[in-house]
Every structure is written in C-alpha cells, then in structure tokens.
Design an enzyme around this catalytic site. Structure first.
Site, mmCIF file in Angstrom:
data_model
loop_
_atom_site.group_PDB
_atom_site.id
_atom_site.type_symbol
_atom_site.label_atom_id
_atom_site.label_comp_id
_atom_site.label_asym_id
_atom_site.label_seq_id
_atom_site.Cartn_x
_atom_site.Cartn_y
_atom_site.Cartn_z
ATOM 1 N N CYS A 137 3.000 -16.141 60.277
ATOM 2 C CA CYS A 137 3.641 -16.729 61.453
ATOM 3 C C CYS A 137 2.543 -16.981 62.487
ATOM 4 C CB CYS A 137 4.698 -15.733 61.955
ATOM 5 S SG CYS A 137 5.580 -16.292 63.380
ATOM 6 N N CYS A 171 3.831 -19.512 76.494
ATOM 7 C CA CYS A 171 4.653 -20.712 76.298
ATOM 8 C C CYS A 171 5.221 -21.171 77.625
ATOM 9 C CB CYS A 171 5.794 -20.413 75.324
ATOM 10 S SG CYS A 171 6.772 -21.893 74.969
ATOM 11 N N GLY A 191 4.353 -20.027 71.582
ATOM 12 C CA GLY A 191 4.202 -21.409 72.013
ATOM 13 C C GLY A 191 5.143 -22.401 71.362
ATOM 14 N N GLU A 192 5.214 -23.560 72.000
ATOM 15 C CA GLU A 192 6.044 -24.655 71.502
ATOM 16 C C GLU A 192 5.100 -25.662 70.828
ATOM 17 O OE1 GLU A 192 9.157 -25.777 70.885
ATOM 18 O OE2 GLU A 192 8.017 -27.549 70.298
ATOM 19 N N CYS A 220 13.211 -15.021 75.344
ATOM 20 C CA CYS A 220 11.962 -14.957 74.571
ATOM 21 C C CYS A 220 10.842 -14.289 75.366
ATOM 22 C CB CYS A 220 11.564 -16.377 74.171
ATOM 23 S SG CYS A 220 9.955 -16.457 73.355
ATOM 24 N N GLU A 232 -1.257 -13.921 69.252
ATOM 25 C CA GLU A 232 -0.715 -13.084 68.188
ATOM 26 C C GLU A 232 -0.317 -13.904 66.964
ATOM 27 O OE1 GLU A 232 1.202 -9.922 71.346
ATOM 28 O OE2 GLU A 232 2.259 -10.344 69.509
ATOM 29 N N SER A 253 15.288 -25.082 66.978
ATOM 30 C CA SER A 253 15.868 -23.920 67.653
ATOM 31 C C SER A 253 17.037 -24.391 68.518
ATOM 32 C CB SER A 253 14.792 -23.228 68.497
ATOM 33 O OG SER A 253 13.846 -22.630 67.651
ATOM 34 N N LEU A 254 18.238 -24.054 68.082
ATOM 35 C CA LEU A 254 19.449 -24.610 68.697
ATOM 36 C C LEU A 254 19.959 -23.720 69.850
ATOM 37 C CD1 LEU A 254 21.601 -26.891 68.319
ATOM 38 C CD2 LEU A 254 22.774 -25.350 66.735
ATOM 39 N N HIS A 255 20.406 -22.544 69.524
ATOM 40 C CA HIS A 255 20.827 -21.493 70.473
ATOM 41 C C HIS A 255 22.093 -21.767 71.282
ATOM 42 C CE1 HIS A 255 17.003 -20.060 69.276
ATOM 43 N NE2 HIS A 255 16.302 -20.813 70.084
ATOM 44 N N SER A 294 8.577 -25.028 63.852
ATOM 45 C CA SER A 294 9.793 -24.714 64.611
ATOM 46 C C SER A 294 9.655 -25.221 66.037
ATOM 47 C CB SER A 294 10.008 -23.197 64.609
ATOM 48 O OG SER A 294 11.099 -22.851 65.421
ATOM 49 N N CYS A 308 10.396 -11.704 65.753
ATOM 50 C CA CYS A 308 10.616 -12.974 66.427
ATOM 51 C C CYS A 308 10.874 -12.765 67.905
ATOM 52 C CB CYS A 308 11.843 -13.655 65.844
ATOM 53 S SG CYS A 308 11.421 -14.996 64.803
ATOM 54 N N CYS A 359 12.121 -19.912 77.612
ATOM 55 C CA CYS A 359 13.495 -19.617 77.208
ATOM 56 C C CYS A 359 13.848 -18.214 77.712
ATOM 57 C CB CYS A 359 13.631 -19.683 75.686
ATOM 58 S SG CYS A 359 13.232 -21.322 75.037
HETATM 59 N N1 SAH Z 1 8.699 -22.501 70.350
HETATM 60 C C1 SAH Z 1 9.203 -22.672 69.052
HETATM 61 C C2 SAH Z 1 8.553 -21.777 68.043
HETATM 62 C C3 SAH Z 1 8.315 -20.345 68.445
HETATM 63 S S1 SAH Z 1 9.690 -19.317 68.688
HETATM 64 C C4 SAH Z 1 10.717 -22.480 69.040
HETATM 65 O O1 SAH Z 1 11.246 -21.949 69.987
HETATM 66 O O2 SAH Z 1 11.318 -22.905 68.075
HETATM 67 C C5 SAH Z 1 10.233 -18.984 67.048
HETATM 68 C C6 SAH Z 1 11.662 -18.465 66.937
HETATM 69 O O3 SAH Z 1 11.811 -17.175 67.526
HETATM 70 C C7 SAH Z 1 12.657 -19.380 67.610
HETATM 71 O O4 SAH Z 1 13.697 -19.780 66.763
HETATM 72 C C8 SAH Z 1 13.149 -18.502 68.718
HETATM 73 O O5 SAH Z 1 14.407 -18.847 69.068
HETATM 74 C C9 SAH Z 1 13.057 -17.100 68.157
HETATM 75 N N2 SAH Z 1 13.115 -16.077 69.199
HETATM 76 C C10 SAH Z 1 12.550 -16.123 70.403
HETATM 77 N N3 SAH Z 1 12.850 -15.013 71.123
HETATM 78 C C11 SAH Z 1 13.630 -14.250 70.344
HETATM 79 C C12 SAH Z 1 14.258 -12.966 70.521
HETATM 80 N N4 SAH Z 1 14.102 -12.263 71.649
HETATM 81 N N5 SAH Z 1 14.989 -12.477 69.507
HETATM 82 C C13 SAH Z 1 15.112 -13.163 68.342
HETATM 83 N N6 SAH Z 1 14.539 -14.373 68.110
HETATM 84 C C14 SAH Z 1 13.799 -14.913 69.108
HETATM 85 FE FE1 SF4 Z 2 8.601 -21.004 73.921
HETATM 86 FE FE2 SF4 Z 2 9.927 -20.953 71.585
HETATM 87 FE FE3 SF4 Z 2 9.802 -18.781 73.169
HETATM 88 FE FE4 SF4 Z 2 11.267 -20.860 73.927
HETATM 89 S S1 SF4 Z 2 11.604 -19.572 72.115
HETATM 90 S S2 SF4 Z 2 9.834 -19.688 75.246
HETATM 91 S S3 SF4 Z 2 10.017 -22.538 73.175
HETATM 92 S S4 SF4 Z 2 8.099 -19.753 72.147
#
Ligand code: SAH
Ligand code: SF4
Length: 357
Positions: free
Chosen positions: A117, A124, A171-172, A131, A104, A226-228, A203, A346, A128
């Site tokens: 994007c 991935c 993906g990462e 995600c 996508e 991506s901190l979280h 990212s 996202c 996480c």
């Molecule tokens: N893998 C990389 C890039 C793809 S994810 C990364 O994690 O940085 C891109 C962004 O989408 C990240 O900042 C991630 O935290 C955010 N994201 C993932 N799942 C989400 C969700 N359910 N709601 C809002 N943002 C989300």
């Molecule tokens: Fe992969 Fe980024 Fe989603 Fe984490 S947030 S599962 S690293 S795509």
C-alpha cells in the site's frame, strides 16, 4: 524528463522513464570511460535487485560505482523504521530529508498475495473527516522516484516482492497526477520494474477529468472510487472535494472508465455508525451506482485519536452489508482491517504518527 532544480542537484535514477534512463546511463558510463554494456548491468541492478547503495552493485567497477554515487541518487527516501503487526502487516516509515514528517507504506500479506500500500503525497489536502492522513496536514506531492522507491525499498528490505500494489496510502493520487503517471509508467514498463498493470489499483475520491485521463493512459490499471455517501450534503461534509467535483460528475467519469476498459470499478465505503449506515443510505447508494459495473468494499471506520466517529460494531456492519447485497447486483464485501496494532490500517497513516514514540 523532469526539470532539474539546478546543475548541482543529483538526479534520482528511479525518476527516469526507460528512454531517459538509457540516455542518461549511456552518458554516465561513457564519461566514466567504461564500455557500453555497463548500461545493461546498471539497469539490472537498478530495477531488479536494487541494492541499498551504489557501492553494493557488485560486478560494476568501484570507480564506476563512485562516479554514479556522485552524480545520482539511488534512494530518494531515507528509511526511518518499520513496525510488524501481529497479523503480519508491516508498516514502513520514510523520511524525505527536508523535514520531520514521515511518509508511510504498508505491506499486507494475505495467503499467496503480498500487497504493498503506497503513498503519493506527504499528508493529504482533501481532509476527509474520517481519515487520519487528512488530519495530519499536507506538505506536498511525492516525486515519481519517491513513489517508486517505496516499492523497491520494501522489496529489498523484506525480500517479499509484491503481487499487488494499491495506491491507498497517504494522499489523493489524482491530485499528484503527473507524479502518479510517471511512476505508473516506470513501474509497468517491462524494461523497468515490469509490474503488471492489472495488479495495480489506484484509489481516489474522484476527479472526473483525471479519471478519464487515467483510463486513457493506463486502461489496465484498476480503479477504486471512495464513495462513503451517496447524498450530496453528506458527501460534501465527509469528503470536502465533493463540493468541487460532485458525485454525479465523478460517476459519469467512472462509467466511461468501465465502458472504455471493459472492467469493473471497486467502490470503497467507510462505515461510520449513525452517519452513513442506515437503510436509507443503502437505498440512496443503490440509486446512484446500481447500473455501474462494480463491486463494493465496505470497511468499518478505524478510530484514531481525536476522531469524531465511533468504531462500528460487527452486527450493524453485517446488517448494512446484507442490505446492500439485496439492492446491488455486484458483489458486496466487508473488508477486515489489518495492522491496527501498528497504526498501519486504512486511514491510520498520519504525518503526526512520527518516529518510534
Ligand atoms: N485518497 C485516496 C486513497 C487513500 S485513502 C482515497 O481516499 O481513495 C485509502 C482508503 O482508506 C480510502 O478508501 C479511505 O476511505 C480509507 N480510509 C480512510 N480513513 C479511514 C478510516 N479511518 N477507517 C477506515 N478506512 C479509512
Ligand atoms: Fe485524503 Fe483519501 Fe484520506 Fe480523504 S481518505 S483525506 S482523500 S487520503
């Protein structure tokens, strides 16, 4: 040049760096008995106009178009469908040919900005907990050509060229480092796609060595981390790669990136109500990143089927943002979610989200 899997497999032209392209195209043109200037013509077609098929390369003789078609792949991704959101966000689904999963990409218009994007992997492997991509399974890395093809096909199909590119799709990116770097090189080379590196953001959840390598090779490409969570235990849980690459080591690499490039980093933070949005969380974050030249992008968790978290309410998100604004020297923004009605927001990109169901 990437290794070929065998003599019979045609090369995707978009996989080639500028010098490789010149060599390969010169040979192909010569073999077809055509004059050398055809190489320049082909280059124009490939990187500027990129039609959907070799046969549409008007101005090249038909015999040459057919020769090219037999030897090369123009678009490694097969278009499946696209969905348009009420807010103008447009999601594209691509097939890789070899299986049922879908890749996508999302086009996000915002005033004068057109952001694409882009995905770097099919699914991935990081998984996480918040995600959808992570839940959807992982089937492999995308090739550089597959990464670039998202850009050239969206550009062709929408006629809205990108002003910005973000590697925030599936993906990462740093787990597909070779594919990412090759794609970045072809995208930014002025002889090829010529997209300004400063308009590209990668990212990542953070792999220290790869962050260092990226800032050495592409110092102008922007970095988003991506901190979280700042607490080790919590981040281990939310972002399992934190167990292998703890935040402290990641942040060292991020600081080096800032020093080397003289540029700010953007921290991304998904707000998960009751999990990572307390005053203590804000303090822990400030303790870790206050000294890093950065901005903070907050985004409310986007729910998806089977997700273990709630959608945060606006009031509590604003309160968390304000708390961080008090504690951090850099800008703190709450990003609005785009394209939720087409699962284009996202974190909503998922391999399970297939076809037109
Ligand atoms: N893998 C990389 C890039 C793809 S994810 C990364 O994690 O940085 C891109 C962004 O989408 C990240 O900042 C991630 O935290 C955010 N994201 C993932 N799942 C989400 C969700 N359910 N709601 C809002 N943002 C989300
Ligand atoms: Fe992969 Fe980024 Fe989603 Fe984490 S947030 S599962 S690293 S795509």
């Amino acid at each position: 040049m990437p290794k070929s899997d065998g003599a019979l497999k045609p090369t995707p032209l978009l996989e080639l760096k500028a010098d490789e392209f010149s060599e390969v195209a010169a040979n192909a043109v010569k073999e077809a008995g055509e004059p050398a200037y055809r190489v320049e013509q082909l280059k124009g077609w490939l990187y500027e106009r990129t039609p959907l098929s070799f046969q549409d390369m008007e101005g090249l003789p038909r015999s040459l178009r057919t020769c090219l078609e037999e030897q090369f792949i123009l678009h490694p991704l097969e278009y499946d469908l696209d969905l348009l959101s009420e807010d103008g966000t447009r999601k594209f689904l691509w097939k890789q040919g070899r299986d049922e999963s879908r890749i996508e990409s999302v086009l996000i218009p915002d005033g004068d900005r057109i952001t694409y994007c882009i995905s770097t992997q099919a699914g991935c492997p990081v998984k996480c907990t918040f995600c959808a991509t992570g839940y959807g399974g992982f089937t492999g890395n995308l090739s550089a050509a597959e990464i670039i093809d998202q850009v050239v096909q969206i550009r062709k199909r929408t006629e809205q060229p990108p002003t910005n590119l973000v590697f925030m799709g599936m993906g990462e990116p740093l787990l597909n480092f070779d594919g990412l770097c090759r794609a970045l090189s072809i995208m930014t080379d002025s002889r090829q796609l010529g997209i300004g590196a400063r308009r590209i953001t990668v990212s990542t959840v953070g792999i220290p060595d790869k962050i260092r390598e990226l800032s050495r090779s592409f110092p102008q490409v922007k970095l988003a981390l991506s901190l979280h969570a700042a607490d080790r235990q919590l981040r281990n849980e939310l972002v399992p790669l934190n167990i292998k690459y703890p935040l402290e080591e990641v942040l060292d690499a991020v600081q080096e990136h800032c020093r080397r490039t003289g540029r700010r980093v953007t921290f991304e933070y998904v707000i998960l109500p009751g999990i990572n949005d307390s005053t203590e969380d804000a303090r822990a974050i400030a303790g870790k990143i206050r000294k890093i030249h950065s901005t903070m992008n907050l985004i409310g968790f986007n729910p998806f089927e089977g997700a273990p978290y709630r959608k945060p309410v606006l009031k509590s998100m604003l309160a968390f943002r304000d708390e961080l604004r008090r504690l951090l020297p850099g800008e703190v923004t709450l990003r609005r979610s785009r394209g939720e009605d087409i699962q284009g927001a996202c974190g909503q990109l998922s391999l399970k989200n297939q076809g037109a169901e």
